[in-house]
Motif scaffolding. Structure first.
Motif, PDB file in Angstrom:
ATOM      1  N   GLN A 257      -1.896 -30.591  45.463  1.00  0.00           N
ATOM      2  CA  GLN A 257      -1.668 -32.191  46.179  1.00  0.00           C
ATOM      3  C   GLN A 257      -3.610 -31.815  47.112  1.00  0.00           C
ATOM      4  OE1 GLN A 257       0.651 -34.060  47.242  1.00  0.00           O
ATOM      5  NE2 GLN A 257       1.795 -33.123  48.743  1.00  0.00           N
ATOM      6  N   ALA A 258      -3.896 -30.617  46.796  1.00  0.00           N
ATOM      7  CA  ALA A 258      -5.388 -30.730  47.246  1.00  0.00           C
ATOM      8  C   ALA A 258      -6.282 -31.937  46.292  1.00  0.00           C
ATOM      9  CB  ALA A 258      -5.984 -29.792  47.375  1.00  0.00           C
ATOM     10  N   LEU A 259      -5.943 -31.603  45.225  1.00  0.00           N
ATOM     11  CA  LEU A 259      -6.431 -32.160  43.584  1.00  0.00           C
ATOM     12  C   LEU A 259      -6.540 -33.758  44.424  1.00  0.00           C
ATOM     13  CD1 LEU A 259      -8.524 -31.661  41.204  1.00  0.00           C
ATOM     14  CD2 LEU A 259      -6.609 -31.707  39.824  1.00  0.00           C
ATOM     15  N   ARG A 260      -4.496 -33.973  44.218  1.00  0.00           N
ATOM     16  CA  ARG A 260      -4.466 -36.399  44.246  1.00  0.00           C
ATOM     17  C   ARG A 260      -5.796 -36.322  45.516  1.00  0.00           C
ATOM     18  NH1 ARG A 260       1.542 -36.405  43.819  1.00  0.00           N
ATOM     19  NH2 ARG A 260       2.080 -35.430  41.537  1.00  0.00           N
ATOM     20  N   LEU A 261      -5.561 -35.534  45.961  1.00  0.00           N
ATOM     21  CA  LEU A 261      -5.957 -36.045  47.049  1.00  0.00           C
ATOM     22  C   LEU A 261      -7.339 -36.144  47.506  1.00  0.00           C
ATOM     23  CD1 LEU A 261      -5.905 -37.231  50.533  1.00  0.00           C
ATOM     24  CD2 LEU A 261      -5.707 -34.675  51.976  1.00  0.00           C
ATOM     25  N   ALA A 262      -7.968 -35.413  46.950  1.00  0.00           N
ATOM     26  CA  ALA A 262      -9.392 -35.675  46.691  1.00  0.00           C
ATOM     27  C   ALA A 262      -9.763 -36.569  46.062  1.00  0.00           C
ATOM     28  CB  ALA A 262     -10.265 -34.086  45.837  1.00  0.00           C
TER      29      ALA A 262
END
Length: 337
Positions: A203-208
């Motif tokens: 989820q962090a990668l998607r948001l970034a």
């Protein structure tokens, strides 16, 4: 200490840690506890399935010996997966990964301790008994840790169906895209893959990727050298509680699918008390609960529900599963519930 015949040996098996305890049925309390790392896929074990399963029972026997419970006659096992009425576990993805063969947990335990009176239930069912306010309480118990699970208790009993398949909302598919993350069970797009502690890096990668500049300005960027996929649950919990805006957005992305799922449970069965437990939820704290509640409120019609009051953090800590298992034992075999 109560007499030996007033005690139950209780187990709380998890993908990371297995806990064991002696529970005094008459006094309604844990006497002492032991714990050790679970031999599991989650812990990096790579041996074949049968050997891994045997190691779990060996561990249970060792923990019982450390407790001085070499010859128990009452045992409750909280097991991390759906369990049928005969004590057969249908799956255990946090322990054995995608291995699909059912496991006769009750029979294997009885082979170690012949003649024992035993109940094997899902681990969250066991923990749930510890959060009921009275014997006929209605509540939904939810765990948010390395996975997600839930159990709806109606009239004081978990509603799991005749084969024990109910209460597994972590394996409800909520993302049908081709790039949906893999769940630990091997399927894509399940709630657990989007909303638990293990979902943080994805989820962090998607948001970034949606806004690289915002991530670069966050207090999360420096500790992971600007690589969002290195963000883990411990780090995001720390920065979220410190007020980092990007971390708040990430937690919102994790909270939203869970809130929508809880709204569905509420709309389906009417339960109005949700107890959220588990290490990740506890680490995030009340502000996380507020985000889950906002997502739930936005996902169903308004009949005057107060999601701020309907959601609460479970506060029993690491012993919640053992305490709940002990209270189930007291119900089954005497002593205060």
């Amino acid at each position: 200490m109560g007499a030996p015949d007033a005690q139950a040996l209780v187990f709380d098996i998890g993908g990371t840690m297995t806990r064991a305890g002696l529970y005094d049925l008459a006094a309604g309390r844990l006497l002492r506890t032991e714990r050790a790392a679970t031999p599991s896929i989650s812990a990096g074990a790579s041996e074949p399935g049968p050997g891994l399963r045997t190691r779990l029972y060996d561990l249970m026997e060792r923990l019982a010996a450390r407790l001085g419970a070499d010859a128990p006659d009452r045992i409750v096992v909280g097991f991390p997966g759906p369990v049928d009425e005969g004590g057969v576990a249908l799956r255990a993805p946090t322990v054995w990964g995608t291995q699909a063969d059912p496991e006769p947990v009750a029979a294997r335990v009885k082979a170690i301790w012949p003649g024992v009176r035993i109940r094997v239930v899902n681990d969250l069912s066991a923990a749930g008994y510890g959060f009921l306010r009275h014997d006929r309480d209605d509540a939904c118990i939810v765990t948010v840790s390395s996975g997600i699970g839930h159990k709806v208790f109606l009239d004081g009993r978990p509603a799991v169906g005749p084969a024990g398949r109910g209460g597994e909302i972590g394996h409800l598919r909520v993302d049908f895209s081709d790039e949906a993350p893999l769940c630990e069970c091997g399927a894509r797009g399940h709630l657990a893959g989007l909303a638990c502690g293990r979902a943080v890096p994805d989820q962090a990668l998607r948001l970034a990727c949606r806004d690289p500049g915002a991530f670069a300005r966050s207090s999360l960027a420096a500790p992971v050298a600007g690589r969002a996929a290195r963000v883990d649950s411990h780090l995001v919990a720390r920065t979220f509680r410190a007020g980092d805006p990007w971390s708040a957005a990430l937690v919102g992305a994790l909270a939203a699918p869970l809130g929508r799922a809880l709204a569905g449970i509420h709309a389906a069965v009417g339960v109005e008390r949700f107890v959220i437990m588990g290490g990740f939820a506890q680490a995030l704290g009340p502000a996380y609960l507020a985000q889950v509640g906002q997502a739930a409120a936005a996902s169903t019609w308004d009949l005057g529900q107060d999601w701020g009051r309907m959601l609460e953090l479970g506060e029993m800590g690491d012993d919640a599963g053992l305490i709940g298992a002990g209270r189930l034992a007291a119900r089954e075999w005497g002593g205060p519930a």
